[in-house]
Design a protein around this motif. Structure first.
Motif, PDB file in Angstrom:
ATOM      1  N   MET A 251       0.749  -0.974   0.126  1.00  0.00           N
ATOM      2  CA  MET A 251      -0.027  -0.041   0.020  1.00  0.00           C
ATOM      3  C   MET A 251       0.846   1.182  -0.030  1.00  0.00           C
ATOM      4  O   MET A 251       0.566   2.186  -0.711  1.00  0.00           O
TER       5      MET A 251
ATOM      6  N   SER B 135       0.307   4.029  -2.883  1.00  0.00           N
ATOM      7  CA  SER B 135       0.171   5.503  -2.713  1.00  0.00           C
ATOM      8  C   SER B 135       1.004   6.375  -3.731  1.00  0.00           C
ATOM      9  O   SER B 135       0.654   7.556  -3.871  1.00  0.00           O
TER      10      SER B 135
ATOM     11  N   ASP C  16      -3.914   7.788  -9.725  1.00  0.00           N
ATOM     12  CA  ASP C  16      -5.213   7.122  -9.314  1.00  0.00           C
ATOM     13  C   ASP C  16      -5.646   5.971 -10.298  1.00  0.00           C
ATOM     14  O   ASP C  16      -6.222   4.809  -9.961  1.00  0.00           O
TER      15      ASP C  16
ATOM     16  N   TYR D 287      -3.199   3.165  -9.435  1.00  0.00           N
ATOM     17  CA  TYR D 287      -3.690   2.565  -8.089  1.00  0.00           C
ATOM     18  C   TYR D 287      -5.030   1.414  -8.028  1.00  0.00           C
ATOM     19  O   TYR D 287      -4.850   0.468  -7.546  1.00  0.00           O
TER      20      TYR D 287
ATOM     21  N   ARG E 299     -10.710   5.817  -5.761  1.00  0.00           N
ATOM     22  CA  ARG E 299      -9.701   5.850  -4.812  1.00  0.00           C
ATOM     23  C   ARG E 299      -9.739   6.684  -3.529  1.00  0.00           C
ATOM     24  O   ARG E 299      -9.543   6.168  -2.398  1.00  0.00           O
TER      25      ARG E 299
ATOM     26  N   GLU F 197      -8.955   4.276  -0.521  1.00  0.00           N
ATOM     27  CA  GLU F 197      -7.548   4.167   0.109  1.00  0.00           C
ATOM     28  C   GLU F 197      -7.440   4.168   1.612  1.00  0.00           C
ATOM     29  O   GLU F 197      -7.036   3.361   2.188  1.00  0.00           O
ATOM     30  N   ASP F 198      -7.790   5.104   2.290  1.00  0.00           N
ATOM     31  CA  ASP F 198      -7.718   5.430   3.732  1.00  0.00           C
ATOM     32  C   ASP F 198      -8.381   4.476   4.458  1.00  0.00           C
ATOM     33  O   ASP F 198      -7.882   3.927   5.341  1.00  0.00           O
TER      34      ASP F 198
ATOM     35  N   TRP G  61      -9.418   1.369   3.693  1.00  0.00           N
ATOM     36  CA  TRP G  61      -8.932   0.196   3.317  1.00  0.00           C
ATOM     37  C   TRP G  61      -7.498  -0.232   4.174  1.00  0.00           C
ATOM     38  O   TRP G  61      -7.346  -1.122   4.901  1.00  0.00           O
ATOM     39  N   VAL G  62      -6.852   0.976   3.742  1.00  0.00           N
ATOM     40  CA  VAL G  62      -5.367   0.729   4.719  1.00  0.00           C
ATOM     41  C   VAL G  62      -5.627   0.481   6.360  1.00  0.00           C
ATOM     42  O   VAL G  62      -4.957  -0.098   6.836  1.00  0.00           O
TER      43      VAL G  62
END
Length: 175
Positions: free
Chosen positions: A34, A38, A42, A45, A123, A127-128, A130-131
């Motif tokens: 990840m 990052s 986009d 990703y 995204r 992203e945030d 999921w991470v």
């Protein structure tokens, strides 16, 4: 060593290996995959995560992913009445919570990422969270792995004729 203790030791060992494989998978995502993604634009990703989400759904991954909590549950049942039972039950709780996090948060985010929309919007929504949820499940499975490892150590002492909870086999009475 009885057949029952050999069998329970094998199940405990298999639960430990399966849990280690899945904990390691989520750890590598948290520490390398990840953060590397990052840095991507986009489109890259989203496309790479879609590809990962597609190829990870395979029998080898599912064997470990589903095997870890199932084998840990069997090991917990086999550990009843033994000194290691608390370690195995704690491992089962952590493993079950990691499984629930995956099903309740990571998979729905993966499914949403497969939807339509601009790469930037997809995204942004993915992203945030999921991470963050991946880190939660990595930590939970690392805790589970540590507990299973401790249970294996106690199991090894019991096999060698030492009391499970006493270091070096010295009884609590000092004898």
């Amino acid at each position: 060593m009885t057949q029952s203790s050999r069998s329970s030791g094998l199940v405990l060992g298999a639960a430990t290996v399966a849990t280690g494989l899945i904990a390691g998978t989520f750890y590598v995502f948290a520490c390398a995959v990840m953060p590397a993604l990052s840095r991507s634009d986009d489109r890259v990703y989203v496309q790479v995560m879609r590809d990962i989400n597609e190829v990870i759904q395979n029998p080898v991954f599912f064997l470990s992913f589903l095997g870890a909590p199932v084998l840990t549950a069997v090991a917990a049942w086999q550990a009843r009445g033994r000194g290691r039972r608390g370690w195995v039950w704690t491992a089962l709780l952590a493993s079950a919570l990691a499984f629930l996090v995956t099903v309740a948060f990571n998979v729905p985010l993966n499914d949403a990422l497969a939807g339509t929309g601009s790469y930037g919007a997809l995204r942004e929504e993915f992203e945030d969270p999921w991470v963050a949820w991946n880190v939660v499940r990595a930590v939970l499975l690392t805790v589970s792995l540590g507990c299973l490892t401790r249970a294996l150590m106690l199991d090894g002492r019991a096999v060698r004729g030492r009391p499970e909870g006493v270091p070096g086999g010295v009884s609590s009475s000092g004898v």
